[in-house]
Design an enzyme around this catalytic site. Structure first.
Site, PDB file in Angstrom:
ATOM      1  N   TYR A  72      25.980  56.322  47.273  1.00 29.29           N
ATOM      2  CA  TYR A  72      28.088  56.183  46.622  1.00 29.29           C
ATOM      3  C   TYR A  72      28.595  57.661  46.879  1.00 29.29           C
ATOM      4  O   TYR A  72      27.453  58.749  46.583  1.00 29.29           O
ATOM      5  CB  TYR A  72      27.992  55.670  45.104  1.00 29.29           C
ATOM      6  N   ASN A 157      38.000  46.237  39.202  1.00 23.72           N
ATOM      7  CA  ASN A 157      38.343  44.328  39.924  1.00 23.72           C
ATOM      8  C   ASN A 157      39.699  44.073  39.607  1.00 23.72           C
ATOM      9  O   ASN A 157      39.897  43.643  41.112  1.00 23.72           O
ATOM     10  CB  ASN A 157      37.456  43.540  38.976  1.00 23.72           C
ATOM     11  N   ASN A 183      34.260  34.429  44.516  1.00 22.08           N
ATOM     12  CA  ASN A 183      33.481  34.307  43.655  1.00 22.08           C
ATOM     13  C   ASN A 183      33.047  35.464  42.997  1.00 22.08           C
ATOM     14  O   ASN A 183      32.389  35.016  41.652  1.00 22.08           O
ATOM     15  CB  ASN A 183      32.379  33.434  43.082  1.00 22.08           C
ATOM     16  N   MET A 185      33.916  38.629  41.239  1.00 25.94           N
ATOM     17  CA  MET A 185      35.419  39.347  39.890  1.00 25.94           C
ATOM     18  C   MET A 185      36.389  39.645  40.696  1.00 25.94           C
ATOM     19  O   MET A 185      37.148  39.516  40.363  1.00 25.94           O
ATOM     20  CB  MET A 185      34.987  40.970  39.202  1.00 25.94           C
ATOM     21  N   VAL A 186      36.518  40.750  41.782  1.00 31.07           N
ATOM     22  CA  VAL A 186      36.992  40.779  42.699  1.00 31.07           C
ATOM     23  C   VAL A 186      38.035  39.417  43.789  1.00 31.07           C
ATOM     24  O   VAL A 186      39.324  39.595  42.813  1.00 31.07           O
ATOM     25  CB  VAL A 186      37.075  41.793  43.472  1.00 31.07           C
ATOM     26  N   ARG A 208      25.446  26.690  47.337  1.00 30.53           N
ATOM     27  CA  ARG A 208      24.366  26.507  46.975  1.00 30.53           C
ATOM     28  C   ARG A 208      23.903  24.828  46.099  1.00 30.53           C
ATOM     29  O   ARG A 208      25.444  24.871  46.122  1.00 30.53           O
ATOM     30  CB  ARG A 208      25.194  27.513  45.250  1.00 30.53           C
ATOM     31  N   PHE A 279      35.810  46.321  51.624  1.00 32.21           N
ATOM     32  CA  PHE A 279      35.725  46.913  50.751  1.00 32.21           C
ATOM     33  C   PHE A 279      34.521  47.740  49.890  1.00 32.21           C
ATOM     34  O   PHE A 279      34.197  47.482  48.908  1.00 32.21           O
ATOM     35  CB  PHE A 279      37.155  46.789  49.736  1.00 32.21           C
ATOM     36  N   GLY A 281      30.252  45.445  51.184  1.00 30.89           N
ATOM     37  CA  GLY A 281      29.126  45.341  51.842  1.00 30.89           C
ATOM     38  C   GLY A 281      27.702  44.593  51.846  1.00 30.89           C
ATOM     39  O   GLY A 281      26.597  45.006  52.133  1.00 30.89           O
ATOM     40  N   LYS A 365      27.998  39.543  36.485  1.00 32.37           N
ATOM     41  CA  LYS A 365      28.877  40.456  35.335  1.00 32.37           C
ATOM     42  C   LYS A 365      28.079  40.001  34.412  1.00 32.37           C
ATOM     43  O   LYS A 365      28.820  39.037  33.318  1.00 32.37           O
ATOM     44  CB  LYS A 365      30.375  40.309  35.446  1.00 32.37           C
TER      45      LYS A 365
END
Length: 372
Positions: A72, A157, A183, A185-186, A208, A279, A281, A365
């Site tokens: 990061y 988020n 789906n 959080m963001v 799914r 934002f 990948g 999450k």
């Protein structure tokens, strides 16, 4: 014996003293299982420019894992604050705290019992207690949040979602955007905020077994259209459906956290002059942009990193935090698909470490909720 078990023994005291703070720390980058360890340390009385806080909840974000792995861009300092034998960093960046004691410089700003969130990165939130510069705390109104989960996840988020909708391109009521990872959080926060602002959305999710249940959930939150990545790849059907959906409208914005083929395919249904903001990948694949989209549709592609945006616009970001707080207060935003994982702050170091490692490895999450 595994590395992390050895690490716990090496850096732990033989007996845990109630009242000592605990943290998840690392002294080198790598696989979280191999480099993370639990440490116990004393927290002195806070100085005049500090606030003593105890952590109520600490979310686990993908960027936290990337930071531990060393991949990061933003990296914390390695100090001897929590471990005298080896310079270390405390993991985690997002956290909800309760004020315990206040240094003289901030007595008019904070008071014991008040809630606050970390306003800066690289402070280390996977811990039970710390002294922190008062300038790095943002007070929040605990009555605004339906649960501790909303307050704990306030700064990353939903604020990212707000910035993507309000600070990338000018969207007007009735305009469309398309997003993948809908789906996430963001993605879920983006759907709810878009409903509030009057924007319409095409939302892409992975297929799914329970896909219809997921589609209905996202639509109940405000999504206009929800499709799978497989449906997105069906160009013949998409070329027919998209014009039917937007009815002469424009898809002015693309929001991408997946990259790869999915993002490239989304771009084909964006309007001339539109912008795609990436934002994340999650596919770990490059974004293959056809030249025709650049030449004939004049599409624009750029990245969005909320950490950088926050550092460049600190006053505006503070306003956004309070706007998002209001959205939780009035019900515009709600947190879904999150799991609170309870952890006693006086747990032994092995339990403390194992709780975080299990949460990292799990799906969905996770938010560590400290029981005091």
């Amino acid at each position: 014996m595994s590395f992390f078990k050895t690490a716990v023994r090496r850096f732990s005291s033989t007996s845990i003293t109630r009242g000592m703070a605990k943290a998840i720390a690392y002294s080198e980058y790598g696989n979280p299982k191999e480099v993370l360890r639990a440490v116990s340390y004393n927290v002195p009385k806070c100085s005049k420019n500090q606030v003593n806080v105890r952590f109520l909840a600490s979310p686990i974000n993908p960027s936290d894992i990337n930071q531990i792995q060393g991949v990061y861009p933003s990296k914390p300092p390695f100090t001897n604050d929590v471990c005298s034998s080896k310079p270390s960093a405390v993991a985690g960046n997002e956290g909800l705290v309760e004020v315990v004691d206040v240094g003289d410089q901030f007595k008019g700003t904070f008071s014991p019992g008040q809630w606050a969130i970390l306003g800066s990165v690289n402070l280390g939130s996977w811990r039970t207690e710390m002294n922190i510069d008062g300038r790095s705390l943002v007070p929040v109104d605990k009555s605004a949040f339906p649960s501790i989960a909303e307050a704990a996840t306030l700064s990353v988020n939903p604020c990212t979602a707000y910035c993507l909708l309000q600070h990338v391109v000018q969207l007007n009521k009735g305009d469309w955007f398309i997003q993948d990872g809908a789906n996430s959080m963001v993605g879920i926060a983006t759907i709810q905020l878009a409903k509030h602002f009057g924007y319409k959305s095409i939302n892409v999710v992975r297929n799914r077994p329970d896909i219809e249940k997921l589609k209905e959930q996202l639509k109940s939150l405000g999504a206009t259209i929800v499709i799978t990545d497989e449906e997105l790849m069906d160009r013949k059907t998409m070329k027919q459906k998209v014009p039917e959906w937007i009815q002469g409208g424009e898809v002015k914005l693309g929001i991408d956290c997946v990259s790869g083929r999915v993002a490239a395919e989304m771009a084909k249904y964006m309007s001339k002059g539109a912008t795609m903001a990436t934002f994340g990948g999650m596919s770990r694949q490059p974004l293959p942009v056809p030249v025709s989209l650049l030449i004939f549709k004049n599409l624009k592609f750029h990245g969005f990193w909320v950490t950088k945006w926050k550092s460049e616009h600190p006053e505006e970001f503070l306003k956004i935090i309070h706007k998002v707080e209001d959205f939780y207060r009035n019900g515009t935003l709600k947190t879904v698909n999150t799991e609170l994982v309870s952890l006693k702050e006086d747990a032994d170091e092995k339990t403390f470490l194992d709780t975080f490692l299990n949460a990292i490895e799990g799906h969905g999450k996770k938010i560590i909720k400290f029981e005091h």
